[in-house]
Scaffold this motif. Structure first.
Motif, PDB file in Angstrom:
ATOM      1  N   LYS A 126      -7.726  -1.047  -1.854  1.00  0.00           N
ATOM      2  CA  LYS A 126      -7.216  -1.645  -0.572  1.00  0.00           C
ATOM      3  C   LYS A 126      -7.197  -0.511   0.622  1.00  0.00           C
ATOM      4  O   LYS A 126      -7.139  -0.997   1.721  1.00  0.00           O
ATOM      5  CB  LYS A 126      -5.811  -1.367  -0.655  1.00  0.00           C
ATOM      6  N   PHE A 161       0.890  -1.116   0.040  1.00  0.00           N
ATOM      7  CA  PHE A 161       0.011   0.072   0.015  1.00  0.00           C
ATOM      8  C   PHE A 161       0.962   1.118  -0.053  1.00  0.00           C
ATOM      9  O   PHE A 161       0.658   2.046  -0.792  1.00  0.00           O
ATOM     10  CB  PHE A 161      -0.887  -0.066   1.188  1.00  0.00           C
ATOM     11  N   LEU A 220      -4.864   2.038  -4.434  1.00  0.00           N
ATOM     12  CA  LEU A 220      -5.042   2.642  -3.135  1.00  0.00           C
ATOM     13  C   LEU A 220      -6.459   2.841  -2.880  1.00  0.00           C
ATOM     14  O   LEU A 220      -6.976   2.657  -1.574  1.00  0.00           O
ATOM     15  CB  LEU A 220      -4.657   4.065  -3.059  1.00  0.00           C
TER      16      LEU A 220
END
Length: 458
Positions: free
Chosen positions: A170, A10, A167
């Motif tokens: 997640k 991430f 992004l």
């Protein structure tokens, strides 16, 4: 992927999304703003130049003057200029536009009242609001360097969009739980970005064919090796150095359909048989329009005038709202015969795909749906860019650019490595710049403590 690995992924994607934005956001703001102006050019320019673009039909006149008469009026008004093209009025309240090249080589648009054949005046198309927007949109008004910068930014914008989706998906749970300052703005940025991403990818991919490097290679691939009808047309006498986009001033090159932009312009049959200006019938711009009408071209047409004694009238049919109807008919300047024609049905597959993509990019392929879709996309891109900059400005710590920490796990992920290689091959500017960035990060940033600290590279 293990749970413990996810935070590293991430932050790594966040870091690349962050750095891509530094290059991409300023360029996207310019492209989105100028694209919005260009979309509304048909509404804005008549308001700003109503004295040239709008006319009133006389109460006692029902027939417009022949285009040849209007052309003669332009030539009398500007004896030192050369008329290179004519565009029909789109309606009874619109003027006829003649594109001319002056003695100093500059291009101008001259507007004529079609009812009275009076010259209304002229404009430099590069200095109008929409003309300036087009020049900024094309190369930031910086020539080759600006074009290359836009192409580089477009490549990294694709990366920014892809990392943004990673992004978004997640980080959904974290955004819902977060009560930190700026969480609401971050959620809004993510929501807008989730909608903008696909449209942005479509705009970027469909805009690449206009770029100087990638676009030139794509057009050569799409139109070479028999992709152009002129290479097989026995009635055409082609000059290898004369192409259709060179028949119009630079400012009007966009009027030439992309798929035929590099097609060679054939010569007239009359010139090949020994006819000259004084032999037999001599066609004019009205003849060319009449022939094009008989051939089924849509109005209003644009006519590129012959440049030499063996030239032809190249009549480009109106296909603004329908790329599949793009077609150009070449008319002999002596006998008025059709020398040859070339259109969408003659395009190779790649040129057809790109032409449709360009139509979507300009918001004209699907009527008002694509027009307003493109306009809303421009607004959404501007919103996303501004919110992203605002988030960074609020969260940046003192003495640092505020970059997230993390490294792309390229070595441990063959899929990621393969994706980067594919992108690098398809988008050479991205591949070269990625290699440079990785080299600088490994050899300079991470080895210089001052840089490593400020760029959070540790």
């Amino acid at each position: 992927m293990s749970t413990s690995a996810r935070p590293g992924w991430f932050r790594a994607f966040w870091r690349w999304h962050f750095y891509a934005a530094f290059l991409v956001v300023p360029v996207l703001l310019v492209l989105a703003t100028t694209g919005l102006i260009y979309l509304f050019r048909f509404q804005l320019e008549p308001l700003m130049h109503a004295d040239l673009l709008r006319v009133d039909q006389p109460a006692d006149v029902d027939i417009t003057q022949p285009y040849a008469v209007q052309q003669a009026a332009v030539e009398r008004e500007l004896p030192d200029s050369t008329v290179v093209a004519m565009t029909e009025p789109g309606g009874p309240d619109e003027s006829t536009r003649f594109s001319v090249v002056r003695a100093d080589g500059s291009g101008h648009d001259v507007y004529v009242d079609p009812w009275r054949a009076d010259v209304l005046g002229s404009l430099d198309p590069d200095t109008t609001l929409s003309g300036t927007a087009v020049r900024l949109h094309a190369d930031l008004m910086s020539g080759v360097w600006g074009d290359r910068l836009i192409e580089l930014a477009a490549c990294w914008a694709i990366v920014m969009a892809l990392t943004g989706y990673f992004l978004f998906f997640k980080g959904r749970a974290a955004r819902r739980r977060s009560r930190a300052p700026g969480a609401r703005l971050r959620s809004r940025h993510a929501a807008v970005g989730s909608v903008v991403g696909l449209g942005l990818l479509l705009l970027l991919v469909s805009g690449l064919p206009w770029t100087g490097f990638w676009g030139a290679q794509a057009q050569q691939l799409a139109t070479d090796r028999g992709g152009s009808l002129w290479s097989t047309d026995p009635g055409a006498i082609s000059d290898p150095t004369s192409t259709l986009d060179e028949s119009l001033p630079h400012s009007h090159a966009r009027e030439v359909p992309w798929g035929m932009g590099k097609s060679e312009v054939p010569g007239g049959r009359g010139s090949a048989s020994g006819e000259s200006a004084g032999d037999g019938s001599r066609a004019n711009v009205d003849t060319a329009v009449a022939v094009a009408d008989r051939e089924g071209l849509r109005h209003p047409v644009t006519v590129a005038l012959p440049e030499a004694d063996d030239g032809v009238f190249s009549v480009i049919g109106y296909a603004f709202d329908a790329p599949s109807q793009e077609r150009t008919v070449h008319v002999d300047r002596f006998g008025g015969d059709v020398v040859s024609s070339y259109g969408f049905s003659d395009y190779p597959v790649l040129a057809k795909v790109v032409s449709q993509g360009i139509g979507l990019h300009e918001g004209r392929s699907l009527g008002l749906w694509s027009f307003w879709g493109a306009a809303l996309m421009c607004v959404a891109v501007i919103t996303s860019c501004v919110s992203g900059l605002t988030m960074w400005w609020r969260r940046r710590p003192a003495g640092s650019v505020g970059a997230p920490r993390g490294r792309m796990p390229v070595r441990s992920s063959p899929v990621l490595l393969g994706g980067l290689v594919v992108l690098g091959v398809l988008l050479p500017f991205f591949g070269l710049s990625l290699a440079l960035v990785l080299a600088l990060d490994l050899l300079v940033v991470r080895r210089v403590p001052w840089l490593s600290e400020r760029l959070n590279a540790a």
